[in-house]
Design an enzyme around this catalytic site. Structure first.
Site, short mmCIF file in Angstrom:
data_model
loop_
_atom_site.label_atom_id
_atom_site.label_comp_id
_atom_site.label_asym_id
_atom_site.label_seq_id
_atom_site.Cartn_x
_atom_site.Cartn_y
_atom_site.Cartn_z
N PRO A 218 0.80 -1.24 0.00
CA PRO A 218 0.00 0.00 0.00
C PRO A 218 0.83 1.29 0.00
O PRO A 218 0.28 2.38 0.00
CB PRO A 218 -0.79 -0.11 1.30
CG PRO A 218 0.14 -0.84 2.21
CD PRO A 218 0.86 -1.85 1.35
N LYS A 301 13.26 -12.66 -0.37
CA LYS A 301 12.55 -13.52 0.57
C LYS A 301 13.20 -14.90 0.54
O LYS A 301 13.19 -15.57 -0.49
CB LYS A 301 11.07 -13.62 0.22
CG LYS A 301 10.41 -12.27 -0.12
CD LYS A 301 10.44 -11.29 1.04
CE LYS A 301 9.76 -9.98 0.62
NZ LYS A 301 9.79 -8.97 1.70
#
Length: 350
Positions: A218, A301
């Site tokens: 966001p 990641k």
């Protein structure tokens, strides 16, 4: 003698593997003692003088999983509650008097766990008394280090002043800005603190620079770029925080981050896409080959297994492409305090 290194809890194996590689590069060989979940690793070496030379030679900022470190003669157990200082003082003299005459100060460290944090007050109390018993000289190139594991066990050691993290224990002291859309914003801020000297922020993170944020929604990382008065292409199919869009600095590109190419080169690329690390590394290499940015901060990641090897593979993957393209660059990785099952990379093209 031991090299004691702190890490994020759960990454002891990765830290141990890194210490084996780094010390071997400097001609020092030993073996690690690591236990899952303890938040630190002991790397045991026979030759104390060689270990002190090694910790002084390794560039701390090039280490990935080490949050903080020091050389010690080993953990002291059985510290009496009525006098913890004397055994620590005695070990310090016995271990280091032949190598280091004075230390500039005594640092207090704690393992980053609930148990470690609970010991912080005791560590400061013991440390304040111990400090008065140590040979201090402000001009010394060495610092003393105290780390308590419990009320009856701990380490006393030394580390070079110039081979230190910005924050003691590697615990970044950053305040979450209320206006930011997510706590992920702190990862980018910490990355800048780690990879860019404060004296260079005004030129390398300058107002009116152009930036691209891949996987932006966001808008946690975009918020940091906007706060530095940059103009940002926020690339994500997901929604951006409405408050970020009000100022006119952000253009929302609703496309897949791996498919986006900038119409013109930008100053900064930032990327926090959750995908396979090799795929992210391949994309970063492609952007670099095309000179689409000057500097990049990106997250990898990590998988559940072989996480240290995965970082090495991704580093090699990027470097081989840059070398083939004849590019001058600096590439570093760090598991930051605000990182979780991931590491942060920084690539500067020169």
């Amino acid at each position: 003698m031991e090299l004691v290194a702190l890490c994020r809890t759960g990454f002891e194996k990765e830290l141990a593997a890194e210490l084996v590689d780094v010390t071997a590069t400097h001609g020092v060989h030993g073996y690690p003692k690591a236990r899952d979940g303890q938040g630190y690793v002991q790397f045991v070496v026979d030759d104390g003088a060689e270990l002190l030379r090694c910790i002084n030679a390794v560039v701390f900022d090039e280490l990935v999983f080490v949050r903080d470190w020091f050389v010690s003669a080993g953990a002291i157990s059985g510290l009496p509650a009525d006098d913890r200082v004397s055994p620590l003082q005695n070990q310090f003299k016995a271990a280091f008097s032949g190598h280091i005459q004075e230390v500039a100060d005594l640092l207090f460290l704690n393992v980053d766990s609930n148990e470690g944090k609970a010991l912080s007050k005791l560590t400061r109390g013991v440390g304040s008394h111990l400090k008065r018993q140590l040979p201090l000289a402000k001009g010394s190139d060495w610092l003393g280090v105290l780390l308590l594991l419990s009320g009856s066990e701990g380490f006393i050691g030394v580390c070079p002043r110039r081979q230190r993290p910005r924050w003691a224990g590697g615990v970044a002291r950053l305040k979450f800005p209320r206006e930011a859309p997510s706590r992920a914003t702190l990862k980018l801020e910490e990355a800048w603190h780690h990879f860019i000297p404060a004296s260079e922020w005004d030129t390398r993170l300058a107002p009116s620079m152009k930036a691209v944020d891949l996987g932006a929604a966001p808008g946690g990382w975009t918020w940091q770029l906007v706060a530095r008065s940059m103009f940002v292409d926020a690339v994500d199919n997901g929604p951006m925080a409405p408050t970020l869009m009000e100022g006119g600095q952000v253009t929302h590109r609703q496309v897949d981050g791996f498919a986006y190419h900038p119409p013109k080169p930008v100053d900064w690329l930032v990327c926090d896409i959750a995908d396979k690390p090799a795929r992210v590394a391949d994309m970063i290499a492609s952007w670099a080959e095309n000179s689409w940015f000057r500097e990049a901060v990106f997250n990898l990641k990590l998988p559940m297994k072989q996480r240290y090897k995965e970082v090495l593979r991704c580093r090699e993957q990027i470097e081989l492409r840059l070398l083939a393209a004849g590019r001058d660059y600096r590439l570093r990785f760090k598991q930051l305090y605000h990182d979780r099952e991931e590491v942060t990379g920084h690539l500067e093209l020169r």
